[in-house]
Design an enzyme around this catalytic site. Sequence first.
Site, mmCIF file in Angstrom:
data_model
loop_
_atom_site.group_PDB
_atom_site.id
_atom_site.type_symbol
_atom_site.label_atom_id
_atom_site.label_comp_id
_atom_site.label_asym_id
_atom_site.label_seq_id
_atom_site.Cartn_x
_atom_site.Cartn_y
_atom_site.Cartn_z
ATOM 1 N N CYS A 1 51.451 -24.413 -4.826
ATOM 2 C CA CYS A 1 51.142 -23.235 -5.634
ATOM 3 C C CYS A 1 51.664 -21.972 -4.960
ATOM 4 O O CYS A 1 52.040 -21.015 -5.628
ATOM 5 C CB CYS A 1 49.647 -23.126 -5.862
ATOM 6 N N LYS B 1 36.805 -17.717 4.621
ATOM 7 C CA LYS B 1 36.491 -18.112 3.247
ATOM 8 C C LYS B 1 35.170 -18.861 3.150
ATOM 9 O O LYS B 1 34.422 -18.695 2.184
ATOM 10 C CB LYS B 1 37.610 -18.997 2.692
ATOM 11 N N CYS C 1 64.320 -18.975 2.924
ATOM 12 C CA CYS C 1 63.464 -19.136 1.735
ATOM 13 C C CYS C 1 62.173 -18.369 2.002
ATOM 14 O O CYS C 1 62.205 -17.327 2.655
ATOM 15 C CB CYS C 1 63.207 -20.611 1.434
ATOM 16 N N ASP D 1 36.184 -24.747 4.987
ATOM 17 C CA ASP D 1 37.457 -24.035 4.878
ATOM 18 C C ASP D 1 37.682 -23.319 6.200
ATOM 19 O O ASP D 1 36.735 -22.819 6.794
ATOM 20 C CB ASP D 1 37.429 -23.032 3.712
ATOM 21 N N SER E 1 46.125 -11.937 -1.811
ATOM 22 C CA SER E 1 46.809 -12.754 -2.826
ATOM 23 C C SER E 1 45.930 -13.896 -3.342
ATOM 24 O O SER E 1 46.308 -14.596 -4.272
ATOM 25 C CB SER E 1 48.107 -13.331 -2.250
ATOM 26 N N ASN E 2 44.754 -14.095 -2.740
ATOM 27 C CA ASN E 2 43.826 -15.126 -3.216
ATOM 28 C C ASN E 2 43.003 -14.637 -4.419
ATOM 29 O O ASN E 2 42.515 -15.424 -5.215
ATOM 30 C CB ASN E 2 42.812 -15.505 -2.123
ATOM 31 N N LEU E 3 42.839 -13.308 -4.505
ATOM 32 C CA LEU E 3 41.834 -12.761 -5.429
ATOM 33 C C LEU E 3 42.216 -12.933 -6.897
ATOM 34 O O LEU E 3 41.367 -12.812 -7.773
ATOM 35 C CB LEU E 3 41.580 -11.278 -5.112
#
Length: 393
Positions: free
Chosen positions: A197, A95, A351, A71, A78-80
């Site tokens: 996602c 990571k 956006c 990685d 925001s990953n947690l």
Amino acid sequence: MSLPPLVEPAAELTVDEVRRYSRHLIIPDVGMAGQKRLKNAKVLCVGAGGLGSPALLYLAAAGVGTLGVIDFDVVDESNLQRQVIHGQSDVGRPKAESAAASVREINPLIDVVVHNEVLTTENVMDIFARYDLIVDGTDNFATRYMVNDAAVLLGKPYVWGSIYRFDGQASVFWAEHGPCYRCLYPEPPPPGMVPSCAEGGVLGVLCASIGSIQVNEAIKLLTGIGEPLVGRLMIYDALEMTYRSVKVRKDPECVLCGKNPTVTELLEDYEAFCGAVSEEAQEAVSGSTITAAELKSWQDAGENIYVIDVREPNEYEIVSIPGAVLIPKGEFLNGSALERLPQDKKIVLHCKSGVRSAECLAVVKNAGFSDAVHLGGGVLSWIKTVDPSLPTY
Ligand SMILES: [Zn+2]
């Protein structure tokens, strides 16, 4: 269809290993032989994100002797919500390193190999060649096709998974015994058609449901037990709470694993193959892309502009640019947004990151709004350069 074990057993288990893996050892199908195979196994997990987190944790706990993690990203807050291999104190840390530390804590008896780098066409063959099996936890089509192509070219099995909102899919692709990813999806989806996602969201625990299927299949392949998910696609619906499996056949015309393959080496550029934005959008944004600083200065100077946010309502609720009007992308694609556009103002579209607004800009320009522009980098660049106090997602 059962398959022979992928890995030969290690010579022996130590006393510590016997103690640690005793709940495996007393399962007749696994037993000493199966656990020794796991000890000898080399598994690479591509990505230490949503799927990679549970996959790495359980592969480590199961005693897979060599566990690689690749990685290039760093842990973000925001990953947690779903990437449970990382913790609060890992925010900002690579990571791959953070995941390796968790793996070592869970099982110090195995070897962890950290690949803190981007998987590219340059390194993928070398890296994959060192492993028996690949677990694919990637979240984008370009990497997915590259993982598939490299695995097929090297004759390696890989366990694939995909997640979106409440829906998950998993399969085992192994061209020697069944279809590959290209047999199932010969063409990448048109750019902008399948939201990621990051754009569409994902229920955190869905990662565990699909990641655990991936580990389950990896263990079966390594030890040669059960019916592997080769030639079958598992489809999970978390809202209905259903698992279905559908047959996937090897495509004799597959360009990669078919009878007359035309793809016999890696593509030069997988990003280009999957196309970040469509050609129309690329054309539309050329010369019509502004920066967040420009937008801010236009607003401050009271320019006659009409700022439109083309994201979805729930994204607008999380964070929005002051004064922006919400008209989701779908209304541009079906044409209904066009009648709502003012004729006497300059249209500015935005956006989240600039992909969806580029697609909408093509529609708007086609409809005659030739001076319309879009915000490069979307609301994320606005937050970064204009108002860092706003939340990101
Ligand atoms: Zn194929």
